[in-house]
Design a protein around this motif. Structure first.
Motif, PDB file in Angstrom:
ATOM      1  N   MET A  88      -6.912  -3.953   4.236  1.00  0.00           N
ATOM      2  CA  MET A  88      -5.513  -3.495   4.279  1.00  0.00           C
ATOM      3  C   MET A  88      -5.520  -1.994   4.538  1.00  0.00           C
ATOM      4  O   MET A  88      -6.353  -1.268   3.979  1.00  0.00           O
ATOM      5  N   PHE A  89      -4.601  -1.556   5.379  1.00  0.00           N
ATOM      6  CA  PHE A  89      -4.515  -0.119   5.625  1.00  0.00           C
ATOM      7  C   PHE A  89      -3.071   0.312   5.836  1.00  0.00           C
ATOM      8  O   PHE A  89      -2.202  -0.502   6.165  1.00  0.00           O
ATOM      9  N   ALA A  90      -2.867   1.618   5.631  1.00  0.00           N
ATOM     10  CA  ALA A  90      -1.527   2.197   5.694  1.00  0.00           C
ATOM     11  C   ALA A  90      -1.106   2.392   7.147  1.00  0.00           C
ATOM     12  O   ALA A  90      -1.893   2.898   7.957  1.00  0.00           O
ATOM     13  N   THR A  91       0.129   2.040   7.469  1.00  0.00           N
ATOM     14  CA  THR A  91       0.521   2.096   8.889  1.00  0.00           C
ATOM     15  C   THR A  91       1.714   3.018   9.164  1.00  0.00           C
ATOM     16  O   THR A  91       2.242   3.010  10.276  1.00  0.00           O
ATOM     17  N   ASP A  92       2.145   3.797   8.170  1.00  0.00           N
ATOM     18  CA  ASP A  92       3.222   4.744   8.495  1.00  0.00           C
ATOM     19  C   ASP A  92       2.736   5.683   9.601  1.00  0.00           C
ATOM     20  O   ASP A  92       1.573   6.099   9.595  1.00  0.00           O
ATOM     21  N   ALA A  93       3.630   6.014  10.521  1.00  0.00           N
ATOM     22  CA  ALA A  93       3.277   6.920  11.612  1.00  0.00           C
ATOM     23  C   ALA A  93       3.908   8.273  11.288  1.00  0.00           C
ATOM     24  O   ALA A  93       5.044   8.553  11.662  1.00  0.00           O
ATOM     25  N   MET A  94       3.169   9.110  10.559  1.00  0.00           N
ATOM     26  CA  MET A  94       3.756  10.366  10.077  1.00  0.00           C
ATOM     27  C   MET A  94       2.661  11.201   9.405  1.00  0.00           C
ATOM     28  O   MET A  94       1.830  10.656   8.678  1.00  0.00           O
ATOM     29  N   LEU A  95       2.655  12.511   9.647  1.00  0.00           N
ATOM     30  CA  LEU A  95       1.537  13.315   9.156  1.00  0.00           C
ATOM     31  C   LEU A  95       1.692  13.881   7.747  1.00  0.00           C
ATOM     32  O   LEU A  95       0.744  14.452   7.214  1.00  0.00           O
ATOM     33  N   GLY A  96       2.857  13.742   7.128  1.00  0.00           N
ATOM     34  CA  GLY A  96       2.997  14.204   5.747  1.00  0.00           C
ATOM     35  C   GLY A  96       2.071  13.395   4.853  1.00  0.00           C
ATOM     36  O   GLY A  96       1.924  12.193   5.038  1.00  0.00           O
ATOM     37  N   VAL A  97       1.452  14.064   3.868  1.00  0.00           N
ATOM     38  CA  VAL A  97       0.558  13.334   2.957  1.00  0.00           C
ATOM     39  C   VAL A  97       1.417  12.602   1.931  1.00  0.00           C
ATOM     40  O   VAL A  97       2.086  13.229   1.112  1.00  0.00           O
ATOM     41  N   HIS A  98       1.412  11.301   2.008  1.00  0.00           N
ATOM     42  CA  HIS A  98       2.275  10.492   1.129  1.00  0.00           C
ATOM     43  C   HIS A  98       1.726   9.066   1.103  1.00  0.00           C
ATOM     44  O   HIS A  98       1.027   8.659   2.031  1.00  0.00           O
ATOM     45  N   PRO A  99       2.059   8.300   0.044  1.00  0.00           N
ATOM     46  CA  PRO A  99       1.683   6.880   0.097  1.00  0.00           C
ATOM     47  C   PRO A  99       2.541   6.186   1.143  1.00  0.00           C
ATOM     48  O   PRO A  99       3.769   6.348   1.144  1.00  0.00           O
ATOM     49  N   SER A 100       1.907   5.475   2.038  1.00  0.00           N
ATOM     50  CA  SER A 100       2.631   4.849   3.146  1.00  0.00           C
ATOM     51  C   SER A 100       3.667   3.840   2.630  1.00  0.00           C
ATOM     52  O   SER A 100       3.514   3.258   1.554  1.00  0.00           O
ATOM     53  N   ASP A 101       4.696   3.646   3.402  1.00  0.00           N
ATOM     54  CA  ASP A 101       5.683   2.600   3.078  1.00  0.00           C
ATOM     55  C   ASP A 101       5.345   1.291   3.780  1.00  0.00           C
ATOM     56  O   ASP A 101       5.907   0.249   3.458  1.00  0.00           O
ATOM     57  N   THR A 102       4.469   1.360   4.770  1.00  0.00           N
ATOM     58  CA  THR A 102       4.156   0.155   5.548  1.00  0.00           C
ATOM     59  C   THR A 102       2.638  -0.060   5.594  1.00  0.00           C
ATOM     60  O   THR A 102       1.864   0.912   5.586  1.00  0.00           O
ATOM     61  N   TYR A 103       2.244  -1.321   5.633  1.00  0.00           N
ATOM     62  CA  TYR A 103       0.813  -1.673   5.611  1.00  0.00           C
ATOM     63  C   TYR A 103       0.569  -2.904   6.468  1.00  0.00           C
ATOM     64  O   TYR A 103       1.468  -3.729   6.664  1.00  0.00           O
ATOM     65  N   LEU A 104      -0.682  -3.036   6.914  1.00  0.00           N
ATOM     66  CA  LEU A 104      -1.125  -4.298   7.510  1.00  0.00           C
ATOM     67  C   LEU A 104      -2.237  -4.847   6.622  1.00  0.00           C
ATOM     68  O   LEU A 104      -3.138  -4.092   6.192  1.00  0.00           O
ATOM     69  N   PHE A 105      -2.152  -6.143   6.344  1.00  0.00           N
ATOM     70  CA  PHE A 105      -3.248  -6.847   5.669  1.00  0.00           C
ATOM     71  C   PHE A 105      -3.812  -7.818   6.701  1.00  0.00           C
ATOM     72  O   PHE A 105      -3.064  -8.604   7.305  1.00  0.00           O
ATOM     73  N   ILE A 106      -5.108  -7.728   6.942  1.00  0.00           N
ATOM     74  CA  ILE A 106      -5.728  -8.526   8.009  1.00  0.00           C
ATOM     75  C   ILE A 106      -6.963  -9.240   7.447  1.00  0.00           C
ATOM     76  O   ILE A 106      -7.646  -8.695   6.564  1.00  0.00           O
ATOM     77  N   ILE A 107      -7.222 -10.442   7.930  1.00  0.00           N
ATOM     78  CA  ILE A 107      -8.506 -11.095   7.620  1.00  0.00           C
ATOM     79  C   ILE A 107      -9.186 -11.439   8.939  1.00  0.00           C
ATOM     80  O   ILE A 107      -8.577 -12.067   9.817  1.00  0.00           O
ATOM     81  N   ILE A 108     -10.443 -11.006   9.059  1.00  0.00           N
ATOM     82  CA  ILE A 108     -11.254 -11.407  10.208  1.00  0.00           C
ATOM     83  C   ILE A 108     -12.495 -12.131   9.676  1.00  0.00           C
ATOM     84  O   ILE A 108     -12.865 -11.954   8.506  1.00  0.00           O
TER      85      ILE A 108
END
Ligand code: COI
Length: 354
Positions: A143-163
């Motif tokens: 899982m990783f953070a996907t907000d598109a923004m350079l401010g240091v903050h906990p992201s509001d959006t994420y992707l969870f992926i299984i490969i």
């Protein structure tokens, strides 16, 4: 058991399985036909999809790339001689995944997405599970953070992926390790117990320097004295001293709570081998070796399974072991393999049927 999530499934038109040489499967190099992708936004998991394995399109300002909110797990699935598919202790990885998520200030992934999503994905790609000895289907949820923004903050959006990756042994030969005295992997209060990507990124320079000296990996030590042993590059570590199995304890939060580690402890208990989970000082190890009381050293991990250690180097001390010494580790491996392949009773209910 939880309800299966609402998964949208799109299958490949042509499988690429015939392009893969199952006689040559280096760890983590080949991937199955499909992957699972779940999206988190607006404070909830909005969609879950299984689709053909493919590249991702990501924004260059993606917060995971800049600030490292990124976690993962490693799990293995096996096919028994009747062709039935089982996953080894996935619920333990699911719980650890959410422990890592909490430490990295990320949302929890619900059980139905993690467990049932993984099960559905493996059902679809079950033909990819290799049957050879020491081979398995390696499952990589992340899982990783996907907000598109350079401010240091906990992201509001994420992707969870299984490969999924059909794979052979991570360490095909016994390892030479060196006690790390310069770099630090983890300190109390840090993120050492979490399976976050940065722990591995931060370890690479130390292992590259070890490789230049002819070693495979480092044996991490504490941040303050570089004397108290923690874990090896990609796995937990056990020392057999005076017929007891000794492994560094988890109490400082600097060591990964390995699923293979705890399975090995259970098996050792069943074999009536005393197990000590405690702090281990490097001088104790050297002294035990010099007095002939250090019998063997081995690593444990999902990818590594049980990895024999041939050499431990600490300053001028070179502690050497050979095949004749790896008695306990080989017996534990045999018992663990038998459970995984359904050749021994699964008394602890470790195997999760797909
Ligand atoms: C695993 O054992 O699954 C791991 O996570 C180690 C890995 C980084 C290869």
């Amino acid at each position: 058991m939880v309800a299966a999530p609402d998964i949208q499934v799109t299958k490949v038109q042509h499988s690429k399985i015939k392009d893969v040489d199952f006689g040559h499967l280096p760890f983590g190099k080949f991937f199955t036909d499909h992957m699972l992708v779940a999206k988190y936004d607006n404070r909830k998991w909005e969609s879950v999809e299984i689709k053909p394995y493919q590249s991702l399109s990501l924004d260059p300002s993606l917060t995971a790339l800049h600030y490292g909110q990124s976690i993962f797990e490693g799990i293995k699935a096996y096919k028994d001689e009747h062709g039935e598919v089982f996953i080894f202790r996935p619920y333990d990885n699911f719980k650890r995944f959410n422990t890592s998520a909490a430490r990295m200030n990320m949302p929890e992934v619900p059980e139905e997405i993690f467990m049932e999503g993984m099960r559905e994905l493996i059902r679809i790609d079950r033909d990819w599970i290799p049957a050879e000895k020491d081979h398995s289907l390696y499952i990589r949820p992340f899982m990783f953070a996907t907000d598109a923004m350079l401010g240091v903050h906990p992201s509001d959006t994420y992707l969870f992926i299984i490969i999924l990756s059909p794979t052979g042994p991570y360490y095909p030969r016994p390892l030479k390790i060196v006690v790390e005295e310069k770099y630090t992997r983890a300190a109390p209060g840090g993120v050492g117990f979490a399976k976050n990507a940065g722990n591995y990124g931060g370890s690479l320079l130390a292992s590259t320097e070890a490789q230049k000296q002819g070693y495979d990996q480092v044996l991490w030590t504490d941040a303050f004295e570089h004397k108290w042993l923690q874990e090896v590059g990609t796995m937990n570590v056990f020392f057999v001293i005076d017929n007891k199995a000794v492994t560094p304890s988890l109490d400082e939060g600097t060591i990964l709570d390995g699923v293979t580690r705890k399975s090995v402890i259970t098996i050792l208990n069943e074999m009536n081998v005393p197990v000590e989970e405690r702090h281990v000082h490097v001088d104790e190890l050297v002294k035990a070796y010099q007095e002939g009381r250090l019998q063997e050293v081995f690593g444990t991990g999902t990818a590594a399974t049980i990895a024999s250690i041939q050499t431990v180097k600490y300053q001028d001390h070179v502690l050497e072991f050979s095949e004749k010494d790896w008695i306990l580790s080989m017996e534990v491996k045999k018992r663990l393999d038998a459970i995984r392949l359904h050749q021994a009773p699964d008394t602890h209910e470790w195997m999760f049927k797909v």
